[in-house]
Write a protein that holds these residues in place. Structure first.
Motif, PDB file in Angstrom:
ATOM      1  N   HIS A   1       0.866  -1.188   0.000  1.00 36.26           N
ATOM      2  CA  HIS A   1       0.000   0.000   0.000  1.00 36.26           C
ATOM      3  C   HIS A   1       0.894   1.227   0.000  1.00 36.26           C
ATOM      4  O   HIS A   1       1.456   1.609   1.024  1.00 36.26           O
ATOM      5  N   THR A   2       1.037   1.817  -1.166  1.00 32.97           N
ATOM      6  CA  THR A   2       1.965   2.937  -1.295  1.00 32.97           C
ATOM      7  C   THR A   2       1.621   3.761  -2.533  1.00 32.97           C
ATOM      8  O   THR A   2       0.641   3.503  -3.211  1.00 32.97           O
ATOM      9  N   THR A   3       2.471   4.714  -2.823  1.00 33.20           N
ATOM     10  CA  THR A   3       2.291   5.557  -4.006  1.00 33.20           C
ATOM     11  C   THR A   3       3.049   4.955  -5.192  1.00 33.20           C
ATOM     12  O   THR A   3       3.952   4.135  -5.012  1.00 33.20           O
ATOM     13  N   LEU A   4       2.688   5.404  -6.389  1.00 40.10           N
ATOM     14  CA  LEU A   4       3.389   4.941  -7.584  1.00 40.10           C
ATOM     15  C   LEU A   4       4.868   5.311  -7.512  1.00 40.10           C
ATOM     16  O   LEU A   4       5.740   4.510  -7.861  1.00 40.10           O
ATOM     17  N   LYS A   5       5.152   6.504  -7.026  1.00 43.10           N
ATOM     18  CA  LYS A   5       6.543   6.962  -6.915  1.00 43.10           C
ATOM     19  C   LYS A   5       7.354   6.040  -5.998  1.00 43.10           C
ATOM     20  O   LYS A   5       8.475   5.647  -6.324  1.00 43.10           O
ATOM     21  N   THR A   6       6.758   5.670  -4.853  1.00 44.36           N
ATOM     22  CA  THR A   6       7.461   4.772  -3.930  1.00 44.36           C
ATOM     23  C   THR A   6       7.609   3.386  -4.534  1.00 44.36           C
ATOM     24  O   THR A   6       8.648   2.742  -4.356  1.00 44.36           O
ATOM     25  N   CYS A   7       6.584   2.935  -5.263  1.00 47.02           N
ATOM     26  CA  CYS A   7       6.677   1.636  -5.952  1.00 47.02           C
ATOM     27  C   CYS A   7       7.931   1.576  -6.816  1.00 47.02           C
ATOM     28  O   CYS A   7       8.685   0.612  -6.771  1.00 47.02           O
ATOM     29  N   MET A   8       8.091   2.606  -7.606  1.00 49.33           N
ATOM     30  CA  MET A   8       9.242   2.655  -8.506  1.00 49.33           C
ATOM     31  C   MET A   8      10.556   2.703  -7.726  1.00 49.33           C
ATOM     32  O   MET A   8      11.526   2.031  -8.085  1.00 49.33           O
ATOM     33  N   SER A   9      10.583   3.490  -6.661  1.00 43.33           N
ATOM     34  CA  SER A   9      11.838   3.635  -5.913  1.00 43.33           C
ATOM     35  C   SER A   9      12.231   2.353  -5.184  1.00 43.33           C
ATOM     36  O   SER A   9      13.424   2.105  -4.970  1.00 43.33           O
ATOM     37  N   LEU A  10      11.257   1.520  -4.802  1.00 37.81           N
ATOM     38  CA  LEU A  10      11.598   0.267  -4.127  1.00 37.81           C
ATOM     39  C   LEU A  10      12.480  -0.602  -5.011  1.00 37.81           C
ATOM     40  O   LEU A  10      13.392  -1.267  -4.523  1.00 37.81           O
ATOM     41  N   ILE A  11      12.234  -0.581  -6.299  1.00 37.90           N
ATOM     42  CA  ILE A  11      13.033  -1.394  -7.226  1.00 37.90           C
ATOM     43  C   ILE A  11      14.263  -0.628  -7.703  1.00 37.90           C
ATOM     44  O   ILE A  11      15.374  -1.148  -7.683  1.00 37.90           O
ATOM     45  N   GLN A  12      14.088   0.629  -8.093  1.00 40.85           N
ATOM     46  CA  GLN A  12      15.185   1.384  -8.690  1.00 40.85           C
ATOM     47  C   GLN A  12      16.220   1.860  -7.674  1.00 40.85           C
ATOM     48  O   GLN A  12      17.419   1.761  -7.923  1.00 40.85           O
ATOM     49  N   GLU A  13      15.775   2.372  -6.530  1.00 35.55           N
ATOM     50  CA  GLU A  13      16.708   2.932  -5.552  1.00 35.55           C
ATOM     51  C   GLU A  13      17.092   1.949  -4.446  1.00 35.55           C
ATOM     52  O   GLU A  13      18.216   1.973  -3.955  1.00 35.55           O
ATOM     53  N   TYR A  14      16.137   1.111  -4.032  1.00 34.94           N
ATOM     54  CA  TYR A  14      16.383   0.216  -2.908  1.00 34.94           C
ATOM     55  C   TYR A  14      16.662  -1.217  -3.335  1.00 34.94           C
ATOM     56  O   TYR A  14      16.873  -2.084  -2.504  1.00 34.94           O
ATOM     57  N   ALA A  15      16.638  -1.482  -4.624  1.00 31.08           N
ATOM     58  CA  ALA A  15      16.997  -2.788  -5.203  1.00 31.08           C
ATOM     59  C   ALA A  15      16.209  -3.957  -4.615  1.00 31.08           C
ATOM     60  O   ALA A  15      16.760  -5.023  -4.361  1.00 31.08           O
ATOM     61  N   PHE A  16      14.910  -3.761  -4.390  1.00 30.90           N
ATOM     62  CA  PHE A  16      14.064  -4.868  -3.960  1.00 30.90           C
ATOM     63  C   PHE A  16      14.010  -5.892  -5.089  1.00 30.90           C
ATOM     64  O   PHE A  16      13.831  -5.533  -6.251  1.00 30.90           O
ATOM     65  N   ASP A  17      14.160  -7.168  -4.742  1.00 27.62           N
ATOM     66  CA  ASP A  17      14.126  -8.241  -5.730  1.00 27.62           C
ATOM     67  C   ASP A  17      12.683  -8.693  -5.922  1.00 27.62           C
ATOM     68  O   ASP A  17      12.241  -9.683  -5.349  1.00 27.62           O
ATOM     69  N   MET A  18      11.942  -7.911  -6.706  1.00 26.81           N
ATOM     70  CA  MET A  18      10.542  -8.226  -6.981  1.00 26.81           C
ATOM     71  C   MET A  18      10.142  -7.510  -8.261  1.00 26.81           C
ATOM     72  O   MET A  18      10.852  -6.625  -8.732  1.00 26.81           O
ATOM     73  N   ARG A  19       9.009  -7.929  -8.805  1.00 26.93           N
ATOM     74  CA  ARG A  19       8.467  -7.220  -9.960  1.00 26.93           C
ATOM     75  C   ARG A  19       6.965  -7.107  -9.776  1.00 26.93           C
ATOM     76  O   ARG A  19       6.330  -7.982  -9.195  1.00 26.93           O
ATOM     77  N   TYR A  20       6.414  -6.024 -10.245  1.00 27.02           N
ATOM     78  CA  TYR A  20       4.993  -5.754 -10.068  1.00 27.02           C
ATOM     79  C   TYR A  20       4.171  -6.460 -11.135  1.00 27.02           C
ATOM     80  O   TYR A  20       4.577  -6.523 -12.298  1.00 27.02           O
ATOM     81  N   LEU A  21       3.030  -6.981 -10.726  1.00 30.46           N
ATOM     82  CA  LEU A  21       2.100  -7.558 -11.687  1.00 30.46           C
ATOM     83  C   LEU A  21       1.475  -6.421 -12.474  1.00 30.46           C
ATOM     84  O   LEU A  21       1.282  -5.319 -11.957  1.00 30.46           O
ATOM     85  N   ARG A  22       1.154  -6.690 -13.723  1.00 33.60           N
ATOM     86  CA  ARG A  22       0.610  -5.649 -14.593  1.00 33.60           C
ATOM     87  C   ARG A  22      -0.783  -6.024 -15.086  1.00 33.60           C
ATOM     88  O   ARG A  22      -1.092  -7.201 -15.270  1.00 33.60           O
ATOM     89  N   ASP A  23      -1.587  -5.002 -15.312  1.00 33.53           N
ATOM     90  CA  ASP A  23      -2.901  -5.160 -15.903  1.00 33.53           C
ATOM     91  C   ASP A  23      -2.697  -5.552 -17.371  1.00 33.53           C
ATOM     92  O   ASP A  23      -1.977  -4.864 -18.094  1.00 33.53           O
ATOM     93  N   ARG A  24      -3.310  -6.620 -17.801  1.00 30.22           N
ATOM     94  CA  ARG A  24      -3.110  -7.105 -19.172  1.00 30.22           C
ATOM     95  C   ARG A  24      -3.622  -6.135 -20.229  1.00 30.22           C
ATOM     96  O   ARG A  24      -3.088  -6.066 -21.319  1.00 30.22           O
ATOM     97  N   GLU A  25      -4.686  -5.411 -19.908  1.00 25.28           N
ATOM     98  CA  GLU A  25      -5.271  -4.499 -20.897  1.00 25.28           C
ATOM     99  C   GLU A  25      -4.479  -3.209 -21.046  1.00 25.28           C
ATOM    100  O   GLU A  25      -4.251  -2.741 -22.152  1.00 25.28           O
ATOM    101  N   THR A  26      -4.069  -2.623 -19.919  1.00 22.42           N
ATOM    102  CA  THR A  26      -3.423  -1.318 -19.967  1.00 22.42           C
ATOM    103  C   THR A  26      -1.900  -1.382 -19.886  1.00 22.42           C
ATOM    104  O   THR A  26      -1.221  -0.447 -20.278  1.00 22.42           O
ATOM    105  N   GLY A  27      -1.371  -2.457 -19.326  1.00 25.44           N
ATOM    106  CA  GLY A  27       0.072  -2.545 -19.127  1.00 25.44           C
ATOM    107  C   GLY A  27       0.532  -1.836 -17.865  1.00 25.44           C
ATOM    108  O   GLY A  27       1.707  -1.899 -17.512  1.00 25.44           O
ATOM    109  N   ASN A  28      -0.388  -1.153 -17.168  1.00 23.11           N
ATOM    110  CA  ASN A  28      -0.044  -0.463 -15.919  1.00 23.11           C
ATOM    111  C   ASN A  28       0.096  -1.465 -14.785  1.00 23.11           C
ATOM    112  O   ASN A  28      -0.387  -2.597 -14.874  1.00 23.11           O
ATOM    113  N   PHE A  29       0.738  -1.035 -13.697  1.00 21.91           N
ATOM    114  CA  PHE A  29       0.829  -1.889 -12.527  1.00 21.91           C
ATOM    115  C   PHE A  29      -0.580  -2.261 -12.079  1.00 21.91           C
ATOM    116  O   PHE A  29      -1.480  -1.421 -12.075  1.00 21.91           O
ATOM    117  N   LEU A  30      -0.749  -3.513 -11.690  1.00 17.06           N
ATOM    118  CA  LEU A  30      -2.032  -3.985 -11.210  1.00 17.06           C
ATOM    119  C   LEU A  30      -2.338  -3.337  -9.864  1.00 17.06           C
ATOM    120  O   LEU A  30      -1.477  -3.312  -8.977  1.00 17.06           O
TER     121      LEU A  30
END
Length: 135
Positions: free
Chosen positions: A64-93
């Motif tokens: 439960h967070t913001t889109l900005k924090t979502c991105m920073s968890l992977i890009q800045e903090y190197a969390f080993d995970m990937r977000y599920l995406r909506d099949r229709e839009t390609g956006n994060f689920l």
């Protein structure tokens, strides 16, 4: 189409590759709300029966967070995970807040005694409400 603001809180779903507990600890230490339902199961480890805690839904963490924090968890903090995406839009689920609260409430019951049936309910079907408001 849903437009996301960088400052809006949403429930995102990430695949963790069997690192649920480690990622939960890191998120907790950062003060980021998250949810992973766990259950106790019996396993034989080195010939000894033990109760261990395992995720009810392997490899997923709800954040439960913001889109900005979502991105920073992977890009800045190197969390080993990937977000599920909506099949229709390609956006994060995104899991809607009401659905997430309902899911958390169900998991708050004893998860060992919960089964999800695909039986179709019709008007007049008998059900048992175990917890929560009925209106």
């Amino acid at each position: 189409m849903l437009k996301l603001s960088d400052n809006e809180l949403h429930w995102y779903v990430a695949n963790t590759c069997r690192q649920e507990k480690k990622i939960k600890q890191r998120l907790d230490s950062m003060g980021i709300e998250n949810f992973i339902p766990f259950q106790q199961i019996a396993r034989k480890i080195h010939g000894v029966d033990k109760l261990i805690e395992v995720p009810v839904i392997p490899n997923l963490v709800f954040i439960h967070t913001t889109l900005k924090t979502c991105m920073s968890l992977i890009q800045e903090y190197a969390f080993d995970m990937r977000y599920l995406r909506d099949r229709e839009t390609g956006n994060f689920l995104i899991v809607p807040d009401k659905q997430m609260e309902d899911f958390k409430q169900i998991m708050d019951l004893n998860p060992d005694n919960i089964s999800f049936d695909n039986e179709v309910l019709t008007v007049g079907s008998k059900v048992r409400v175990m917890k929560g408001n009925v209106s």
